[in-house]
Design an enzyme around this catalytic site. Structure first.
Site, PDB file in Angstrom:
ATOM      1  N   GLN A  84       0.820  -1.203   0.000  1.00 51.44           N
ATOM      2  CA  GLN A  84       0.000   0.000   0.000  1.00 51.44           C
ATOM      3  C   GLN A  84       0.857   1.257   0.000  1.00 51.44           C
ATOM      4  O   GLN A  84       0.530   2.249  -0.651  1.00 51.44           O
ATOM      5  CB  GLN A  84      -0.929  -0.009   1.221  1.00 51.44           C
ATOM      6  CG  GLN A  84      -1.699   1.282   1.458  1.00 51.44           C
ATOM      7  CD  GLN A  84      -2.659   1.625   0.330  1.00 51.44           C
ATOM      8  OE1 GLN A  84      -3.099   0.735  -0.410  1.00 51.44           O
ATOM      9  NE2 GLN A  84      -2.986   2.898   0.182  1.00 51.44           N
ATOM     10  N   GLU A  85       1.973   1.216   0.706  1.00 50.67           N
ATOM     11  CA  GLU A  85       2.822   2.391   0.828  1.00 50.67           C
ATOM     12  C   GLU A  85       3.654   2.663  -0.425  1.00 50.67           C
ATOM     13  O   GLU A  85       3.802   3.805  -0.843  1.00 50.67           O
ATOM     14  CB  GLU A  85       3.763   2.230   2.040  1.00 50.67           C
ATOM     15  CG  GLU A  85       3.065   2.296   3.392  1.00 50.67           C
ATOM     16  CD  GLU A  85       2.661   3.710   3.788  1.00 50.67           C
ATOM     17  OE1 GLU A  85       2.099   4.423   2.945  1.00 50.67           O
ATOM     18  OE2 GLU A  85       2.905   4.088   4.941  1.00 50.67           O
TER      19      GLU A  85
END
Length: 487
Positions: A313-314
């Site tokens: 996600q990052e």
């Protein structure tokens, strides 16, 4: 000395009394099904082995139906014993047999054809039957478009009943039923072009869509329908009445909605492009960093797949990622956070993953004790994204609205208010992009679900094969381009 007449009369009275007691004991009502469950201390439940119902991962038994029926067993204060059926016919055949399962919790639709085989509870989930096809093929939009197609559905399913009824209106319609497959298998067969179409319920499609990037929805076949639990037919309604009461209470106290949100509230966040991209990155990027995720997770008491989901996600698992605000690395740490976590080089993937793991544990430990799992993990992820101060502001706003500040389902509704002046002006820490942590958590939960499934064979080895679990794969092949279809 008593006369023989009196003795005989006395014996006759005793015999009459004994006979009456024997008659009364013989006429005593046998225990009800609910009474037998409580006497034995075991609730025997039969279900299906699928992502939407029941499966086993590294952490043990899980699944929507399992979680719900486990709560019911706890409500009865008895042990839960789960059995899995080979197919739907097997499920209904075993239900209610002596010594066998007394309850079926398997994502079942009450249909006319099943009313002879079982009695159904009040509904707990609404679903819609959907025709699905393969991307690149002509999209079916009405029942007549099913004619001439290779169609396969589960044998004994409500979908088979639907197609049988449709065949009366469309005599040329042809379809097959199979007892050797599950919904996951049907979707895989559509995805790979082995069959043209299948019919599945919307909840199971949503749960599995991301594993099969080529699968598309054609149209809804009929109105939405309700899922219920099933018991054997008969006059004994004691268990069914208890089930109905439990499901109604679960609806009223919000626990059922929280369970729905846990399993279904984040299943549609990827879509077509996201599913394909993640499939590619899963094959090409994750293998480079998996050992680092595993090592860091083990050292800090985390699930490595959750840590990997955060990393994706990052940064999409890119160690050189850098944001406009100067956040850098695979786990996208700020300079201050990196220094606090002992990270000297944010662009070093091993250091970044170690720092991210350490920071995730740190924010989780800062949460109030009143927040319990699984909500505690979702709150920790939100804090990782937005910071503990803003999260606490949102919790206070949540409580002011009469909602539960310890439940992620409630707090995620309020978090977006932190970007609205009428609300953030009342908070201690002021403005924040409150919608961001909501999407952050949803995405991570979806990535985690996928990682849990696709890594299951490696985690459990031969045990998976022996258990007969249906484990989907994620295709890395680029789907054919065609007209946009609704997901």
């Amino acid at each position: 000395m008593p006369s023989p007449y009196l003795i005989g009369k006395r014996y006759a009275g005793w015999l009459s009394a004994i006979g009456l007691l024997l008659m009364l004991s013989g006429c005593a009502e046998p225990p009800s099904s609910l009474e037998r469950i409580k006497e034995e201390g075991v609730l025997r439940v039969i279900t299906r082995n699928s992502p939407a119902t029941y499966f086993q991962d590294r952490n043990g038994e899980t699944g929507f139906e399992y979680e719900l029926v486990k709560r019911f067993a706890d409500d009865l204060d008895v042990k839960l014993e789960i059995q899995t059926a080979d197919n739907l016919d097997d499920l209904f055949d075993r239900l209610g047999k002596p010594g066998g399962p007394v309850l079926a919790a398997a994502g079942l639709v009450e249909s006319e054809g099943r009313q002879q085989s079982a009695r159904f509870s009040v509904p707990y989930l609404e679903v819609t039957p959907q025709i699905v096809y393969r991307n690149g093929q002509r999209r079916p939009s009405r029942p007549a478009d099913l004619i001439g197609k290779r169609i396969l559905v589960l044998k004994g399913s409500s979908h088979a009943e639907q197609l049988a009824a449709l065949k009366i209106e469309e005599p040329e319609l042809q379809y097959e039923e199979s007892a050797d497959v599950e919904v996951v298998d049907l979707l895989r067969m559509v995805d790979e072009g082995e069959i043209d179409l299948t019919l599945v319920d919307s909840n199971e499609l949503a749960m599995n869509q991301v594993y099969f990037p080529n699968v598309r929805v054609g149209f809804d076949l009929g109105d939405s329908r309700n899922l219920g639990w099933a018991v054997a037919p008969g006059e004994d309604t004691s268990l069914l009445e208890q089930v109905d009461g439990f499901l109604r209470r679960s609806q009223d106290n919000g626990s059922l909605q929280r369970l729905k949100e846990r399993y279904y509230g984040h299943v549609d966040v990827l879509g077509y492009v996201g599913a394909y991209t993640f499939a590619q990155h899963l094959q090409q990027r994750l293998p480079r960093y998996e050992k680092h995720f595993r090592k860091a997770a083990q050292e800090h008491g985390l699930d490595w797949r959750m840590l990997a989901a955060v990393g994706y996600q990052e940064s999409l698992w890119q160690p050189g990622a850098t944001s406009k605000t100067g956040v850098r690395g695979l786990m996208m740490l700020t300079l201050r956070t990196a220094q606090a976590m002992g990270v000297s080089d944010r662009l070093n993937p091993q250091q970044s993953i170690q720092g991210g793991a350490k920071y995730l544990v740190h924010v989780k430990e800062q949460l109030p004790d009143s927040i319990q799992e699984p909500d505690r993990t979702w709150f920790a992820l939100a804090s990782y994204n937005i910071g503990g101060g803003h999260l606490e502001d949102a919790r206070k706003l949540t409580e002011a609205e009469g909602l539960d500040p310890n439940k992620w389902l409630d707090v995620q509704k309020i978090l977006p208010r932190l970007s609205q002046k009428q609300w953030y002006s009342k908070t201690r820490y002021g403005y924040a992009r409150g919608g961001e942590p909501v999407h952050f958590v949803r995405n991570i939960r979806r990535y985690y679900d996928i990682l849990t499934w696709v890594t299951q064979p490696q985690l459990e080895g031969s045990q998976v094969a022996e258990s007969g679990l249906h484990v989907p794969g994620v295709s890395k092949d680029h789907p054919e381009q065609q007209e946009k279809a609704p997901l």
